[in-house]
Design a protein around this motif. Structure first.
Motif, PDB file in Angstrom:
ATOM      1  N   ASP A 223       6.531  77.600 -79.643  1.00 49.49           N
ATOM      2  CA  ASP A 223       6.225  77.052 -81.027  1.00 49.49           C
ATOM      3  C   ASP A 223       5.632  78.229 -81.943  1.00 49.49           C
ATOM      4  N   VAL A 224       5.849  78.154 -83.398  1.00 54.95           N
ATOM      5  CA  VAL A 224       5.529  79.309 -83.997  1.00 54.95           C
ATOM      6  C   VAL A 224       4.007  79.528 -84.179  1.00 54.95           C
ATOM      7  N   SER A 225       3.173  78.486 -83.998  1.00 62.25           N
ATOM      8  CA  SER A 225       1.679  78.515 -84.150  1.00 62.25           C
ATOM      9  C   SER A 225       1.340  79.277 -82.781  1.00 62.25           C
TER      10      SER A 225
ATOM     11  N   GLN B 335       0.892  65.328 -69.947  1.00 53.21           N
ATOM     12  CA  GLN B 335       1.715  65.170 -71.421  1.00 53.21           C
ATOM     13  C   GLN B 335       3.271  65.626 -71.084  1.00 53.21           C
ATOM     14  N   GLY B 339       8.873  71.247 -74.838  1.00 53.71           N
ATOM     15  CA  GLY B 339      10.216  72.255 -75.226  1.00 53.71           C
ATOM     16  C   GLY B 339       9.890  73.445 -75.875  1.00 53.71           C
ATOM     17  N   GLY B 340      11.012  74.240 -75.974  1.00 46.27           N
ATOM     18  CA  GLY B 340      11.016  75.428 -76.738  1.00 46.27           C
ATOM     19  C   GLY B 340      11.297  74.900 -78.367  1.00 46.27           C
ATOM     20  N   LEU B 341      11.707  75.898 -78.856  1.00 46.22           N
ATOM     21  CA  LEU B 341      11.856  75.593 -80.406  1.00 46.22           C
ATOM     22  C   LEU B 341      13.182  74.611 -80.706  1.00 46.22           C
TER      23      LEU B 341
ATOM     24  N   GLU C  61       6.770  72.027 -86.079  1.00 49.51           N
ATOM     25  CA  GLU C  61       6.899  72.658 -84.803  1.00 49.51           C
ATOM     26  C   GLU C  61       7.727  71.675 -84.006  1.00 49.51           C
ATOM     27  N   SER C  62       8.013  72.272 -82.708  1.00 49.44           N
ATOM     28  CA  SER C  62       8.520  71.355 -81.770  1.00 49.44           C
ATOM     29  C   SER C  62       7.727  70.337 -81.414  1.00 49.44           C
ATOM     30  N   HIS C 253      11.377  74.872 -88.501  1.00 49.08           N
ATOM     31  CA  HIS C 253      10.088  75.022 -87.980  1.00 49.08           C
ATOM     32  C   HIS C 253       9.659  76.479 -88.605  1.00 49.08           C
ATOM     33  N   ASP C 254      10.400  77.261 -88.946  1.00 48.63           N
ATOM     34  CA  ASP C 254      10.190  78.555 -89.709  1.00 48.63           C
ATOM     35  C   ASP C 254       9.850  78.394 -91.345  1.00 48.63           C
ATOM     36  N   ARG C 315      -0.442  70.526 -79.008  1.00 48.08           N
ATOM     37  CA  ARG C 315       0.202  69.616 -79.753  1.00 48.08           C
ATOM     38  C   ARG C 315       0.151  68.001 -79.243  1.00 48.08           C
TER      39      ARG C 315
END
Lengths: 396, 341, 377
Positions: A223-225, B335, B339-341, C61-62, C253-254, C315
């Motif tokens: 994830d970006v963050s 949880q 996943g990835g992006l 984000e994901s 997400h970018d 998250r």
């Protein structure tokens, strides 16, 4: 692109190897020395290979040195050879030409002629590790964290009994904030988040106490963050474990972050060659090579005013698509897309030239006197409405 | 993040990072706990996972039934004797001959039970040989590549192209094997090449996975990589193939006994069917000897079905998500997998 | 602008929305499905208006719910997920013969409709609606070409499936290819494996636009592509919007990617929109702590390296969304109120709203910079 005398590399690398660590004796000897390495593939099946000469020059005459506690970030588009170069540098692939030396010992010599070797191949193998892009794939989903992290310990620290191994693993998990460690050690990879998986993969590499780690797009799948956090962790661990990194990234912004914070270098790759290498601020603020300028231009900025303006601009290349790696352009490989290309660029291959600062670049424009400045400009390609996969055939 | 300790000259050692020995003591797991964990990991959890699938349950019970029949049953049930009952007695009439008798007055039930060990041995030999050779050849060829691969695959291909059934018939005619283990092995010669090729394909794909590359990077040896990383991934496939091999051996043996190629033995399901067909005219006149044909047939179908069901259900045992869910040492899922992006 | 959220949509609701030409409206959309651990919510009462001919970026984000939002627009949420709420589509009004809806292109008939209830459509209507009115480019879609079929086969198949006129549509495709810098003859006659990733993706965008939809939804369309190709496609999208009067919903997400492209940005966190607004306003001075933290954690080519900071915490779990404000466990300025009450989107600037009680405090305390040295407060 052929290599010059080693002095060129030493000069740049020495200056760039900023010593952050306290007790280090500044090391002049590189840990890893990539010397005019080429990796060629012949595509196709047996028949195709027998009948044709075609070769894909994934890596074509690359040289660079990696020092203690150093970072080099390889940046480029897909097909530029950065992954192949990285894997060749750490001995996971064999170069077709040239040599890779670990602390002066040629890696493949050590493997094939063990008796002549100063450093044993098992030692070399231990000293160079890899972290992959997709942490989900990098861990065997059928094995638990404890088993995965036991592998390096069983192999290289067989003086440890099972209990001691367990303790070492727990300590590592604590170190990277995976608490409680007993809990995490029993988990399967699918029970970990992306960042946690990546930390386990990091641990697997670090528990061997390597000297060099190849991080192949190691943060792209996060994830970006989380990326900055992972990059910070890698950099912290570098200090503690005294490791050097070769980072592969397609993202110039992340490359800049890493290289700048660690005092390392960015190496821009194009079609199997390093076209520019040097400290990040220099390369990004005063890019000499036109390709670096293109990459910089393509990297999105989060400032809306700058972005809005830039979106109206045309890319500083004559063609959007990368040439076919099986049939690369003659002379300077970038000439088909380079906005500054001239006649001489189609015939002569540039070597590595020093710039005003610490970086080196493979472009005639770095030199004050060269035929380039007298050469005729190339007639521009037709207003390209259509993209061509192959090069536009100037003087091919 | 823990404190950074200063480096020693020889680089950082684990101890300098990971604390002193006293702290290490405090953390060691007592042996009793280890034993419990090991048991849970290797025995209890797989069993629990397997039990959740109805196929494993039913198939497992079936296989267990046959195994019992072949071991305990043989001990409990007396062997069939000629003339212990009237000829061609119908089933379910006399409870001392529950499934009727054959042309010589032998109890069908007793014959069935006493034929089971031979079948089991044949099937076992078939599985061991097929799977053993196929795994060795296929996985090593697939992983190693190059000359080794070409060599092994050429041998495999030769065996694939040899006509299976005639080969077995010829071998059986030459060696006249009595021992069911040998029979099973001979029949398995027909089965292993295909499985070897299929395993090789799987390994070719797996070989490119990142975790295998990581294992190579660590410097693990080829046998370790194949056994530790690859086998769990192909295990479900191997299991199902094993069951298939067993079933294949059984069927082929029945066929061979039926056509009379394999040496005669009175205690054999296939032979029973053959005799029922030839001597008892069971197909043309089912009223008389039909039971003699039917019950061995049911026995064969039963064992095949059980084996296949069981192996299909067993593939769950290799699914790490299920293992995690049913394990007592693995922590609960807090949880969802990120996943990835 | 009026973007109301769930139950408590109050003062902000009716303002100038009447002035904006809305093409799609999402009201209280929610997607949930049952898991062994409990009910998972992957879209949590989301309401948003999409304006005609705008480029709206949905950033998250994901695990933020953005892909689910995209699926909801076309009623494409798959089992076991269940979508409820309202999704309304407003067809373009007839303005004369130039309007695309004047000549019906496919089987979907919008004539006479003011507002279309997307979730209430029958399967047949939905099949026509999708691709003719609202079209989508999925994540990783460039791998979904049929490898045994040439590119033109894909186009023919789609056109015929919607009973459109082949020649007309292929003419239009030529225009699209031109805008996308693709050589029609070459690309049409190629098999997918003969094209590069960038070319496949562009061909796919053309395929999504073949029936001249009003709205194009794109889920991470540039994810696997190189920097330069990514950048080029972004430019091309802008041109496509201008030339073909498209509305584009761009999911990513970018954040830096869409800074120059989008007119508005909607930031999603924990399956709902926590900030929506004009791009410039949002990026220059974000109001929600999450957005500000995000901008602080994403290095861009010219950001201040030392000011970068990751976001602490993990998250949210779809089964256990935090009470009150979903960001409160990770928020540096959260207080007790945040744990109990869930803030709605409230206006903080012109065309800029955020779901937070303490936007002023966020703006004051959480610093981030967009470029070297130019510190925003």
């Amino acid at each position: 692109m052929s290599t010059d005398e080693p002095t060129t590399d030493d000069v740049t690398a020495d200056d760039a190897a900023v010593d952050d660590t306290a007790s280090d004796v500044p090391d002049d000897e590189p840990i890893l020395s990539v010397d005019d390495v080429s990796v060629h593939y012949e595509p196709g099946g047996i028949v195709t290979r027998a009948l044709s000469d075609k070769k894909v020059r994934a890596v074509d005459g690359v040289s660079f040195d990696l020092y203690d506690n150093d970072i080099v970030v390889l940046v480029g588009e897909s097909g530029c050879g950065k992954t192949t170069l990285g894997k060749t540098a750490i001995g996971l692939e064999k170069p077709t030409e040239g040599s890779v030396k670990y602390r002066g010992q040629d890696i493949w010599n050590s493997k094939e002629n063990p008796r002549d070797a100063d450093i044993e191949f098992t030692e070399i193998r231990r000293a160079m590790q890899i972290i992959h892009q997709d942490p989900a794939n990098a861990l065997n989903s059928s094995r638990r964290v404890k088993a995965i992290l036991s592998d390096p310990l069983k192999k290289y620290r067989d003086e440890l009994g099972p209990k001691e191994r367990e303790d070492t693993i727990y300590r590592f998990l604590e170190f990277v904030d995976m608490m409680p460690p007993e809990d995490y050690a029993e988990r399967y990879p699918h029970q970990l988040s992306g960042g946690e998986k990546q930390r386990v993969a990091l641990g697997r590499a670090l528990l061997m106490n390597p000297d060099v780690i190849l991080a192949d797009e190691a943060i792209s799948a996060l994830d970006v963050s989380l990326r900055v956090g992972m990059m910070d962790l890698i950099l912290d661990l570098q200090d503690t474990f005294d490791t050097s990194y070769i980072f592969i990234s397609h993202d110039l912004a992340n490359a800049r972050y890493l290289a700048k914070r660690a005092g390392g270098r960015i190496a821009i790759m194009y079609l199997g060659e390093i076209v520019e290498i040097g400290p990040p601020e220099e390369i990004l603020q005063n890019p000499t090579h036109p390709y670096t300028k293109v990459l910089k231009w393509s990297t999105p900025t989060v400032d809306p005013d700058v972005a809005k303006q830039r979106i109206q601009e045309d890319p500083p290349v004559r063609e959007v698509d990368v040439p076919d790696p099986e049939d690369p352009p003659s002379g300077c490989k970038f000439h088909t897309r380079c906005p500054e290309a001239r006649e001489v660029c189609t015939t002569e291959e540039p070597e590595r030239y020093e710039t005003a600062g610490e970086s080196t670049t493979a472009c005639f424009r770095a030199l004050e006197t060269h035929e380039y400045w007298n050469s005729a400009e190339l007639a521009d390609a037709d207003e390209d409405e259509y993209d061509a996969q192959e090069s536009a055939g100037f003087g091919d | 993040m823990s404190e950074k300790t200063p480096k020693s000259d020889g680089g950082v050692t684990q101890e300098s990072i990971f604390g002193t020995d006293e702290e290490v003591e405090r953390r060691r797991t007592p042996p009793a706990e280890r034993a419990r964990r090991a048991f849970d990991f290797y025995v209890a959890t797989p069993f629990r996972v397997a039990w959740t699938d109805w196929r494993t349950r039913i198939g497992g019970i079936g296989v267990l039934f046959y195994l019992l029949m072949g071991t305990v049953g043989v001990w409990l049930v007396p062997p069939p004797q000629i003339n212990e009952g009237p000829y061609y007695l119908d089933p379910f009439v006399d409870w001392s001959m529950p499934l009727g008798t054959d042309n010589l007055g032998r109890g069908v039930f007793k014959t069935l039970v006493h034929s089971t060990p031979a079948m089991m041995k044949m099937a076992l030999a078939g599985i061991v040989f097929t799977v053993g050779v196929a795994v060795l050849v296929g996985m090593i060829a697939g992983y190693k590549g190059g000359v080794v691969d070409t060599l092994l695959m050429t041998i495999t291909d030769v065996f694939i192209t040899l006509p299976g059934l005639p080969l077995i018939i010829v071998l059986a005619a030459i060696f006249s094997p009595d021992d069911p283990f040998i029979v099973g092995t001979i029949i398995a010669i027909d089965q292993w090449p295909r499985l070897a090729r299929m395993l090789r394909s799987q390994v070719l794909a797996l070989r490119e996975e990142d975790f295998v590359e990581a294992a190579r990077s660590i410097g693990l040896s080829t046998p370790t990589i194949v056994g530790q990383e690859l086998v769990p991934k192909v295990a479900p496939f191997v299991l199902i193939s094993a069951a298939g091999a067993a079933v294949g051996v059984i069927f082929q043996s029945v066929a061979l006994y039926f056509i009379g190629v394999l040496p005669f033995s009175s205690l054999n399901w296939g032979v029973m069917m053959q005799l029922a067909y030839t001597q008892g005219n069971a197909v043309a006149a089912p009223g008389r000897a039909g039971h003699w044909l039917l019950f061995p047939l049911l026995a064969i179908s039963g064992v095949s079905f059980s084996l296949i069901l069981f192996s299909q259900g067993l593939d769950r045992v290799f699914n790490p998500r299920l293992l995690a869910r049913h394990s007592q040492t693995v922590p609960e899922d807090e949880q969802e997998e990120a996943g990835g992006l | 602008m009026a973007i109301g959220q769930t139950n408590q949509s109050t003062a902000d609701e009716e303002t100038d929305d009447a002035d904006e030409d809305i093409v799609m409206e999402v009201d209280d959309a929610r997607v949930q499905f049952g898991m062994s651990r409990g009910q998972a919510w992957v879209l949590n009462d989301v309401s948003l208006d999409i304006r005609r001919e705008e480029i709206l970026a949905v950033v998250g984000e994901s695990g933020s719910g953005k892909s689910m939002f995209a699926a909801a627009l076309m009623d494409a949420v798959e089992d076991p997920g269940h979508l409820s709420g309202d999704v309304t589509y407003y067809p373009r009004e007839e303005e004369g013969d130039d309007s695309p809806s004047a000549d019906q292109i496919g089987s979907y008939d919008t004539v006479g409709d003011d507002a279309v209830d997307v979730l209430g459509m029958t399967d047949g209507e939905l099949k026509n609606f999708r691709w003719e009115e609202v079209s989508m480019v999925f994540q990783g879609a460039m791998n979904s070409f049929n490898p045994t079929m040439k590119i033109k086969g894909h186009f023919h198949e789609t056109i015929q499936a919607h009973n459109a006129v082949l020649e007309d549509r292929m003419e239009h495709v030529r225009d699209l290819f031109q805008a996308l810098h693709l050589d029609p003859d070459r690309v049409m006659n190629s098999y997918p494996h003969e094209l590069s990733g960038g070319m496949k993706q562009r061909a796919l965008i053309a395929l999504a636009l073949v029936l001249e939809p009003e709205v194009l939804v794109m889920d991470e369309p540039t994810a696997a592509l190189d920097l330069l190709m990514q950048r080029s496609i972004i430019s091309m999208l802008r041109e496509l919007r201008d030339e073909f009067d498209l509305t584009i919903v761009f999911i990513t997400h970018d954040l830096p990617l869409v800074a120059g492209l989008s007119d508005r940005i909607g930031v999603m966190y924990a399956f709902e929109f926590i900030e929506v607004g004009d791009t410039r306003s949002l990026l220059k001075d974000a109001a929600h702590p999450y957005t500000r933290a995000l901008l602080r954690s994403v290095p861009s080519i010219d950001s201040d390296i030392d000011a970068m900071q990751p976001i602490e915490g993990a998250r949210p779990d779809p089964v256990n969304i935090p009470t009150g404000c979903s960001f409160h466990p990770r928020c540096p300025i959260a207080d007790d109120r945040c744990e109990i009450e869930d803030p709605d989107l409230v206006s903080v600037d012109d065309d800029h709203s955020a779901a937070c009680f303490y936007t002023d405090q966020a703006r004051g305390e959480l610093e981030y910079t967009l470029d070297h040295g130019a510190t925003e407060d």
